[in-house]
Design an enzyme around this catalytic site. Structure first.
Site, PDB file in Angstrom:
ATOM      1  N   THR A  92       0.740  -1.335   0.186  1.00 40.22           N
ATOM      2  CA  THR A  92      -0.022   0.001   0.183  1.00 40.22           C
ATOM      3  C   THR A  92       0.732   1.190  -0.026  1.00 40.22           C
ATOM      4  O   THR A  92       1.800   1.522   0.893  1.00 40.22           O
ATOM      5  CB  THR A  92      -0.919   0.096   1.183  1.00 40.22           C
ATOM      6  OG1 THR A  92      -1.758  -1.347   1.255  1.00 40.22           O
ATOM      7  CG2 THR A  92      -1.911   1.342   1.269  1.00 40.22           C
ATOM      8  N   LYS A 167      -7.738   1.369  -2.934  1.00 37.95           N
ATOM      9  CA  LYS A 167      -7.516   1.098  -1.609  1.00 37.95           C
ATOM     10  C   LYS A 167      -7.838   1.947  -0.528  1.00 37.95           C
ATOM     11  O   LYS A 167      -8.256   1.946   0.431  1.00 37.95           O
ATOM     12  CB  LYS A 167      -6.026   0.546  -1.506  1.00 37.95           C
ATOM     13  CG  LYS A 167      -5.463   0.264  -0.231  1.00 37.95           C
ATOM     14  CD  LYS A 167      -5.571  -0.860   0.324  1.00 37.95           C
ATOM     15  CE  LYS A 167      -5.129  -0.917   1.700  1.00 37.95           C
ATOM     16  NZ  LYS A 167      -5.165  -2.339   2.506  1.00 37.95           N
ATOM     17  N   LYS A 242      -1.686   5.007   8.709  1.00 39.09           N
ATOM     18  CA  LYS A 242      -0.722   5.027   7.420  1.00 39.09           C
ATOM     19  C   LYS A 242      -1.820   5.291   6.293  1.00 39.09           C
ATOM     20  O   LYS A 242      -1.595   6.073   5.445  1.00 39.09           O
ATOM     21  CB  LYS A 242       0.055   3.787   7.319  1.00 39.09           C
ATOM     22  CG  LYS A 242       0.582   3.687   5.927  1.00 39.09           C
ATOM     23  CD  LYS A 242       1.159   2.339   5.330  1.00 39.09           C
ATOM     24  CE  LYS A 242       1.577   2.190   4.135  1.00 39.09           C
ATOM     25  NZ  LYS A 242       2.039   1.196   3.811  1.00 39.09           N
TER      26      LYS A 242
HETATM   27  P1  NAD Z   1       6.193  -5.660   7.235  1.00 38.78           P
HETATM   28  O1  NAD Z   1       6.825  -4.643   7.935  1.00 38.78           O
HETATM   29  O2  NAD Z   1       5.591  -6.856   8.222  1.00 38.78           O
HETATM   30  O3  NAD Z   1       6.728  -6.354   6.072  1.00 38.78           O
HETATM   31  C1  NAD Z   1       7.734  -5.581   5.151  1.00 38.78           C
HETATM   32  C2  NAD Z   1       8.836  -6.479   4.817  1.00 38.78           C
HETATM   33  O4  NAD Z   1       9.642  -5.635   3.879  1.00 38.78           O
HETATM   34  C3  NAD Z   1       9.826  -6.604   6.064  1.00 38.78           C
HETATM   35  O5  NAD Z   1       9.961  -7.837   6.427  1.00 38.78           O
HETATM   36  C4  NAD Z   1      10.919  -5.703   5.644  1.00 38.78           C
HETATM   37  O6  NAD Z   1      12.212  -6.569   6.220  1.00 38.78           O
HETATM   38  C5  NAD Z   1      10.841  -6.003   4.052  1.00 38.78           C
HETATM   39  N1  NAD Z   1      11.579  -4.785   3.336  1.00 38.78           N
HETATM   40  C6  NAD Z   1      11.833  -3.641   3.665  1.00 38.78           C
HETATM   41  N2  NAD Z   1      12.666  -3.036   2.791  1.00 38.78           N
HETATM   42  C7  NAD Z   1      13.056  -3.945   2.035  1.00 38.78           C
HETATM   43  C8  NAD Z   1      13.904  -4.047   0.786  1.00 38.78           C
HETATM   44  N3  NAD Z   1      14.597  -2.817   0.517  1.00 38.78           N
HETATM   45  N4  NAD Z   1      14.304  -5.287   0.295  1.00 38.78           N
HETATM   46  C9  NAD Z   1      13.764  -6.235   0.749  1.00 38.78           C
HETATM   47  N5  NAD Z   1      12.885  -6.384   1.989  1.00 38.78           N
HETATM   48  C10 NAD Z   1      12.383  -5.200   2.510  1.00 38.78           C
HETATM   49  O7  NAD Z   1       4.940  -4.983   6.532  1.00 38.78           O
HETATM   50  P2  NAD Z   1       3.354  -5.980   6.268  1.00 38.78           P
HETATM   51  O8  NAD Z   1       2.528  -5.609   7.362  1.00 38.78           O
HETATM   52  O9  NAD Z   1       3.655  -7.013   5.657  1.00 38.78           O
HETATM   53  O10 NAD Z   1       2.918  -4.614   5.118  1.00 38.78           O
HETATM   54  C11 NAD Z   1       3.351  -4.656   3.832  1.00 38.78           C
HETATM   55  C12 NAD Z   1       2.616  -4.012   3.065  1.00 38.78           C
HETATM   56  O11 NAD Z   1       1.171  -4.260   3.054  1.00 38.78           O
HETATM   57  C13 NAD Z   1       2.307  -2.455   3.696  1.00 38.78           C
HETATM   58  O12 NAD Z   1       2.566  -1.459   2.556  1.00 38.78           O
HETATM   59  C14 NAD Z   1       1.025  -2.366   4.317  1.00 38.78           C
HETATM   60  O13 NAD Z   1       0.359  -1.061   4.438  1.00 38.78           O
HETATM   61  C15 NAD Z   1       0.147  -3.454   3.552  1.00 38.78           C
HETATM   62  N6  NAD Z   1      -0.731  -3.996   4.081  1.00 38.78           N
HETATM   63  C16 NAD Z   1      -0.721  -4.538   5.593  1.00 38.78           C
HETATM   64  C17 NAD Z   1      -1.763  -5.027   6.069  1.00 38.78           C
HETATM   65  C18 NAD Z   1      -1.602  -5.712   7.536  1.00 38.78           C
HETATM   66  O14 NAD Z   1      -2.673  -6.064   7.938  1.00 38.78           O
HETATM   67  N7  NAD Z   1      -0.349  -5.958   7.795  1.00 38.78           N
HETATM   68  C19 NAD Z   1      -3.095  -5.071   5.445  1.00 38.78           C
HETATM   69  C20 NAD Z   1      -3.188  -4.688   4.057  1.00 38.78           C
HETATM   70  C21 NAD Z   1      -2.090  -4.100   3.448  1.00 38.78           C
END
Ligand code: NAD
Length: 292
Positions: A92, A167, A242
């Site tokens: 997102t 979204k 966010k």
């Molecule tokens: P998270 O922080 O758990 O996971 C993100 C991952 O990306 C981490 O493991 C981090 O180490 C990795 N990362 C960051 N920079 C990187 C890079 N340069 N190279 C490789 N890996 C890298 O976040 P999440 O909760 O999984 O959310 C991910 C996305 O999904 C976000 O944009 C969030 O807004 C969206 N989202 C989350 C949810 C939820 O319930 N958690 C729901 C809908 C959407």
């Protein structure tokens, strides 16, 4: 199919595991060792670098925190992934960055789609996410069969950035209906109505909405809602903040009037700064009951 999966956090881990289950060869890459180890335990092949993950793949899927991570990761992906690979960003992020990275992809000769999700960690794990997609029809056709392995609905919203637009508008509406539902329950309580009684009436009257009937912010009426589990997420207040910030940014850029969105943003900002960022977004109920 060989698929590079970049970003295996709360959401990406479940999504990548579903691609493995569907029979794909998944090459996992994450900056976090813990995330990478979990992906490997779920059957993915761990890659030591982004370029190793992208070598010879048919698709690249990213699930990263924010726009800056997406721009930086794709800056490296362009050039190392084959031009035939479909690029799918499920993070997102802000609409501007989504359009920017899509423009860069096109200039570099790739098909790319923005495909943010609704459904949270439970949906990611169960493979029941809803994907909202932005990009050309050709890009959508390439991404759709892959996304279908991770979700229950894959919808083409329009050109690049349209998935992100859908979204953030959806989540702004969700925040507003959640706050409205909390206010109605809090007032009903003060007027002497039991939560269950008010629920039984409003859920069959014109106040009915998803925040009430599927995700009720008071314990009792909807047993699976986070209110029954000490407001453990679910969908954390920090993530709602966010998404509301992205909505406010998009509203300012497009000159849209969003007074309730702005109020919802201010209320979630206050809730998070009061130490409740990690609790479910329906914890707004306690904030409204307290009145501060
Ligand atoms: P998270 O922080 O758990 O996971 C993100 C991952 O990306 C981490 O493991 C981090 O180490 C990795 N990362 C960051 N920079 C990187 C890079 N340069 N190279 C490789 N890996 C890298 O976040 P999440 O909760 O999984 O959310 C991910 C996305 O999904 C976000 O944009 C969030 O807004 C969206 N989202 C989350 C949810 C939820 O319930 N958690 C729901 C809908 C959407």
């Amino acid at each position: 199919m060989k698929i590079a999966f970049i970003g295996l956090g709360h959401m990406g881990s479940g999504m990548a595991a579903n691609l493995v289950r569907a029979g794909h060869e998944v090459r996992a890459y994450d900056l976090s060792e813990t995330a990478l180890s979990q992906a490997m335990a779920d059957g993915a092949i761990g890659a030591a670098s982004l370029s190793e993950a992208c070598e010879g793949v048919d698709a690249v899927v990213t699930m990263l925190p924010a726009g800056q991570h997406v721009l930086s990761v794709y800056g490296e992906v362009f050039g190392v992934a084959p031009k035939s690979a479909i690029l799918i960003d499920c993070s997102t992020i802000d609409v501007e960055s989504a359009r920017q990275v899509a423009g860069q992809a096109e200039a570099a000769g790739y098909q790319m789609i923005d495909a943010p999700v609704s459904g949270g960690m439970a949906g990611a794990k169960a493979g029941t996410l809803t994907f909202m997609c932005g990009g050309t029809k050709t890009a959508f056709s390439g991404a759709e069969p892959i996304l279908a392995k991770m979700g229950k609905a894959v919808i083409h919203a329009g050109e690049a950035g349209a998935g992100q637009a859908a979204k953030i508008c959806n989540n702004m509406l969700l925040a507003i209906t959640m706050i409205g539902t909390c206010e109605a329950f809090a007032l009903a309580e003060k007027l002497g109505l039991k939560d269950q009684v008010f629920f039984d009436i409003a859920s069959k009257a014109s106040g009915q909405n998803w925040s009430m009937t599927s995700y009720c912010p008071v314990p009792g009426p909807v047993p699976a809602s986070p209110a029954n589990n000490d407001y453990q997420p679910g969908f954390a207040a920090a993530l709602m903040l966010k998404d509301l910030s992205l909505a406010m940014q998009a509203a300012a850029q497009s000159d849209a009037d969003t007074p309730l969105g702005a109020k919802a943003h201010a209320l979630y900002e206050a809730l998070c700064s009061q130490g409740h960022a990690a609790q479910d977004f329906s914890y707004m109920m306690e904030r409204i009951r307290r009145g501060a």
